[in-house]
Structure formats: structure tokens, C-alpha cells
Design an enzyme around this catalytic site. Structure first.
Site, PDB file in Angstrom:
ATOM      1  N   HIS A 132      -9.738   1.217   4.338  1.00 57.99           N
ATOM      2  CA  HIS A 132      -8.427   1.212   5.250  1.00 57.99           C
ATOM      3  C   HIS A 132      -8.754   2.257   6.320  1.00 57.99           C
ATOM      4  O   HIS A 132      -9.628   2.978   6.264  1.00 57.99           O
ATOM      5  CB  HIS A 132      -7.285   1.966   4.153  1.00 57.99           C
ATOM      6  CG  HIS A 132      -6.056   1.910   4.609  1.00 57.99           C
ATOM      7  ND1 HIS A 132      -5.674   3.119   5.652  1.00 57.99           N
ATOM      8  CD2 HIS A 132      -4.868   1.227   4.613  1.00 57.99           C
ATOM      9  CE1 HIS A 132      -4.378   2.761   6.162  1.00 57.99           C
ATOM     10  NE2 HIS A 132      -4.016   1.523   5.657  1.00 57.99           N
ATOM     11  N   ASN A 157       0.853  -1.387  -0.128  1.00 56.32           N
ATOM     12  CA  ASN A 157       0.057  -0.109  -0.058  1.00 56.32           C
ATOM     13  C   ASN A 157       0.962   1.250  -0.097  1.00 56.32           C
ATOM     14  O   ASN A 157       1.474   1.603   1.102  1.00 56.32           O
ATOM     15  CB  ASN A 157      -0.889   0.147   1.135  1.00 56.32           C
ATOM     16  CG  ASN A 157      -1.806   1.285   1.256  1.00 56.32           C
ATOM     17  OD1 ASN A 157      -1.919   1.933   0.126  1.00 56.32           O
ATOM     18  ND2 ASN A 157      -2.393   1.266   2.489  1.00 56.32           N
ATOM     19  N   GLU A 192      -7.178   4.759   7.355  1.00 58.05           N
ATOM     20  CA  GLU A 192      -7.250   6.021   6.911  1.00 58.05           C
ATOM     21  C   GLU A 192      -8.389   6.815   6.343  1.00 58.05           C
ATOM     22  O   GLU A 192      -8.903   7.721   6.666  1.00 58.05           O
ATOM     23  CB  GLU A 192      -5.935   6.419   5.911  1.00 58.05           C
ATOM     24  CG  GLU A 192      -4.639   6.223   6.870  1.00 58.05           C
ATOM     25  CD  GLU A 192      -3.428   5.790   6.330  1.00 58.05           C
ATOM     26  OE1 GLU A 192      -3.479   5.783   5.222  1.00 58.05           O
ATOM     27  OE2 GLU A 192      -2.289   5.304   7.002  1.00 58.05           O
ATOM     28  N   GLY A 208       1.591   2.514  10.785  1.00 63.00           N
ATOM     29  CA  GLY A 208       2.563   3.909  10.701  1.00 63.00           C
ATOM     30  C   GLY A 208       3.553   3.995  11.425  1.00 63.00           C
ATOM     31  O   GLY A 208       3.832   3.432  12.546  1.00 63.00           O
ATOM     32  N   SER A 239       3.061  -2.061  10.710  1.00 60.14           N
ATOM     33  CA  SER A 239       4.515  -2.177  10.909  1.00 60.14           C
ATOM     34  C   SER A 239       5.287  -3.281  10.543  1.00 60.14           C
ATOM     35  O   SER A 239       5.862  -4.058  11.403  1.00 60.14           O
ATOM     36  CB  SER A 239       4.665  -1.792  12.361  1.00 60.14           C
ATOM     37  OG  SER A 239       4.118  -0.496  12.713  1.00 60.14           O
ATOM     38  N   GLU A 265      -5.713  -5.210  10.466  1.00 55.82           N
ATOM     39  CA  GLU A 265      -4.986  -4.003  10.865  1.00 55.82           C
ATOM     40  C   GLU A 265      -5.399  -3.319  11.997  1.00 55.82           C
ATOM     41  O   GLU A 265      -6.011  -2.279  11.786  1.00 55.82           O
ATOM     42  CB  GLU A 265      -4.951  -3.092   9.273  1.00 55.82           C
ATOM     43  CG  GLU A 265      -4.386  -3.617   8.246  1.00 55.82           C
ATOM     44  CD  GLU A 265      -3.717  -2.614   7.382  1.00 55.82           C
ATOM     45  OE1 GLU A 265      -2.500  -2.840   6.837  1.00 55.82           O
ATOM     46  OE2 GLU A 265      -4.407  -1.572   7.034  1.00 55.82           O
ATOM     47  N   LYS A 314      -0.092   4.330  -0.456  1.00 55.61           N
ATOM     48  CA  LYS A 314      -0.651   5.583  -0.042  1.00 55.61           C
ATOM     49  C   LYS A 314      -0.540   6.632  -0.904  1.00 55.61           C
ATOM     50  O   LYS A 314      -0.427   6.354  -2.149  1.00 55.61           O
ATOM     51  CB  LYS A 314      -0.131   5.894   1.355  1.00 55.61           C
ATOM     52  CG  LYS A 314      -0.362   4.741   2.331  1.00 55.61           C
ATOM     53  CD  LYS A 314      -0.279   4.713   3.805  1.00 55.61           C
ATOM     54  CE  LYS A 314      -0.394   3.848   4.450  1.00 55.61           C
ATOM     55  NZ  LYS A 314      -0.369   3.759   6.017  1.00 55.61           N
TER      56      LYS A 314
HETATM   57  C1  PEP Z   1      -1.235   0.520   6.375  1.00 55.95           C
HETATM   58  O1  PEP Z   1      -1.228   1.795   6.548  1.00 55.95           O
HETATM   59  O2  PEP Z   1      -1.980  -0.356   5.616  1.00 55.95           O
HETATM   60  C2  PEP Z   1       0.110  -0.029   6.862  1.00 55.95           C
HETATM   61  C3  PEP Z   1       0.255  -1.243   7.036  1.00 55.95           C
HETATM   62  O3  PEP Z   1       1.120   0.791   7.236  1.00 55.95           O
HETATM   63  P1  PEP Z   1       2.601   0.444   7.963  1.00 55.95           P
HETATM   64  O4  PEP Z   1       3.015  -0.855   7.352  1.00 55.95           O
HETATM   65  O5  PEP Z   1       3.432   1.546   7.523  1.00 55.95           O
HETATM   66  O6  PEP Z   1       2.373   0.218   9.343  1.00 55.95           O
END
Ligand code: PEP
Length: 254
Positions: free
Chosen positions: A95, A9, A97, A171, A213, A165, A11
Site C-alpha cells: 500500500h 481498506n 502508505e 485520501g 477516492s 492506486e 486502515k
Molecule cells: C486507499 O488508501 O487505499 C484508498 C483507496 O483511500 P481512499 O478511498 O480514501 O482514497
């Protein structure tokens, strides 16, 4: 041989098509001999058309969202059919966000149905905002799952991916990484909610991902102990070296 799914992803990154093209070309080159991992990249939608020619046979494209209507007065939106015509195979939906920006589970539900209708594969994100010692997060998650997956045709569940998630693990602001034990517990919990809504067979037909992460250092732990069929990767999917490593690790486990 098992096959696992690694979803990138991106973003709202990178800033130029040249950087996006270089990253895709780098990944495609590095994974030429990978056999047991399906790699899916979700770039900003403006790059979908031009990247079609760069992905090669090993990489599939995903959109990061879509609208649930097929056309009409929806300024700034893209329909599932448009995405399909642009060479997209998967769509990330719900998602955190987007949910934080106001998207409701009812809207995500409409989007899942619309995406399935045109033959695209939905990657549906589910996750609690925080953990509490009284386990309120479980009822939060149960409601989210019930509202997000209500009225989906039974036969469609085998096409759906659910990405667990937890927001607190996503993030740069993440409190901490989730553990593989927390991942498998929540996969079992989500399956139980879906088994109660539908059937055990339906719940077992869904493929799960863990996201939040994920790095080369912990990817194998989630794949081995997290109860999932793959990973959704944010930050590290923009780093060619780290993302390649995650794919190689995944391929090596299968
Ligand atoms: C995400 O926002 O879908 C995500 C998995 O981000 P990160 O791996 O940066 O935590």
C-alpha cells in the site's frame, strides 16, 4: 453473470472493536441478497480474530500487510501463516502508505511470494506518486512493476490482484480523482510491462482493481470504463451507507 470485487481498506480505524463489529454486522445484513460482488474487508489486524464470527458467508477478511518471514525475531510483525490461521483470505501488500514509510518493491516482492506460499491471495498496490507532462511517471511505474513482480511463479498470477492506486488520487489530501480513462490506460500499461516480463497470457490472467477516492457517485464509472474487476475503497468503506451503496451499484452492473 460477472463477479466484481469490492475491497474495504479500513486502515487504522475504527477505535473500538464494538464499532468494527457493528460496521461488519451492518454490511453483512445489507448485502444478504447480493450475488454478483465479492466483498472483502481489511480491518486493523487486532480485530481479525473477533470479526471472524461476524462476517458471515458473504464477507471475506483481509489483512493490511504482513511479514515475509514465516517466524522469528520480527517484533510487531505478523506472518502469512498466522493470518491464515486467523481466518484471513486476502492480504493487501505494498500500500502507498507503507511504501511512503520506506517499504521497497523488493520487500513487497518477498511478501507476495510468502503470501502465495501459504495459499492467501495478495492484493498488490501499484501507483505513481505524481503525474508530470513529460510522462516520467510511466518509467517510475514500469520500474515499480518490474521490481514488485520479479520471479513470481507464472501459475500464481491468476491468483493475484493488482490495485492501481495513484497516490495523488488517494485520501483527503488527493489532488483530484483519477478518471476511468486514466485507470484503463494504466491497466493496459501495467499489463504490457508484465507481458514483456512474462507472457501475454500471464498478463491477461491478472485481476485489476482501481483505488483512490472511490465514492458511490463514481464507482460505476470505474467499473464500466476503468478496465478493472473491482474497487479498493478507503474512506467510504467506513461509512455503512456509502459502502453499501458501492456494493449495490457493483452488484447491479453484473
Ligand atoms: C486507499 O488508501 O487505499 C484508498 C483507496 O483511500 P481512499 O478511498 O480514501 O482514497
Amino acid at each position: 453473470m460477472k463477479n466484481s470485487y469490492i475491497i474495504a481498506n479500513w486502515k487504522m480505524n475504527p477505535n473500538t472493536l464494538r464499532e468494527a463489529g457493528n460496521l461488519v454486522a451492518g454490511i453483512a445484513k445489507n448485502i444478504r441478497i447480493i450475488k454478483n460482488a465479492t466483498v472483502v474487508i481489511a480491518p486493523p489486524s487486532i480485530y481479525l480474530y473477533p470479526l471472524q464470527n461476524k462476517v458471515g458467508k458473504k464477507i471475506k477478511l483481509a489483512a493490511q500487510d504482513c511479514h515475509f518471514e514465516s517466524d522469528g525475531a520480527h517484533t510487531g510483525e505478523l506472518s502469512p501463516r498466522m493470518l491464515k490461521n486467523a481466518g484471513v483470505a486476502y492480504v493487501i501488500l505494498g500500500h502507498s502508505e507503507q511504501r511512503t514509510a520506506g517499504e521497497t518493491s523488493a520487500e513487497v516482492n518477498e511478501k507476495i511470494k510468502a503470501v502465495l506460499k501459504v495459499g492467501l491471495i495478495p492484493i498488490v498496490c501499484i501507483g505513481e506518486t505524481k503525474r508530470d507532462t513529460e510522462h516520467q511517471y510511466l518509467s517510475f511505474l514500469e520500474t515499480q512493476v518490474k521490481e514488485t513482480f520479479s520471479g513470481i511463479p507464472l501459475a500464481s498470477f491468476s491468483k493475484i490482484f493488482i490495485a492501481y492506486e495513484p497516490l495523488w488520487a488517494i485520501g483527503v489530501e488527493a489532488n483530484r480523482e483519477a478518471t476511468p480513462e486514466e485507470s484503463i490506460e494504466m491497466v493496459i500499461f501495467i499489463k504490457r510491462v508484465l507481458a514483456d516480463m512474462y507472457t501475454t497470457k500471464v498478463a491477461e490472467s491478472i485481476r485489476f482493481l482501481y483505488g483512490g477516492s472511490v465514492h458511490p457517485e463514481n464507482a460505476h464509472l470505474f467499473l464500466i470504463h476503468g478496465g478493472v474487476h473491482g474497487l479498493l475503497v478507503g474512506r467510504d468503506s467506513l461509512n455503512l451507507k456509502k459502502f453499501t451503496k458501492i456494493i449495490e451499484i457493483t452488484n447491479g452492473l453484473n
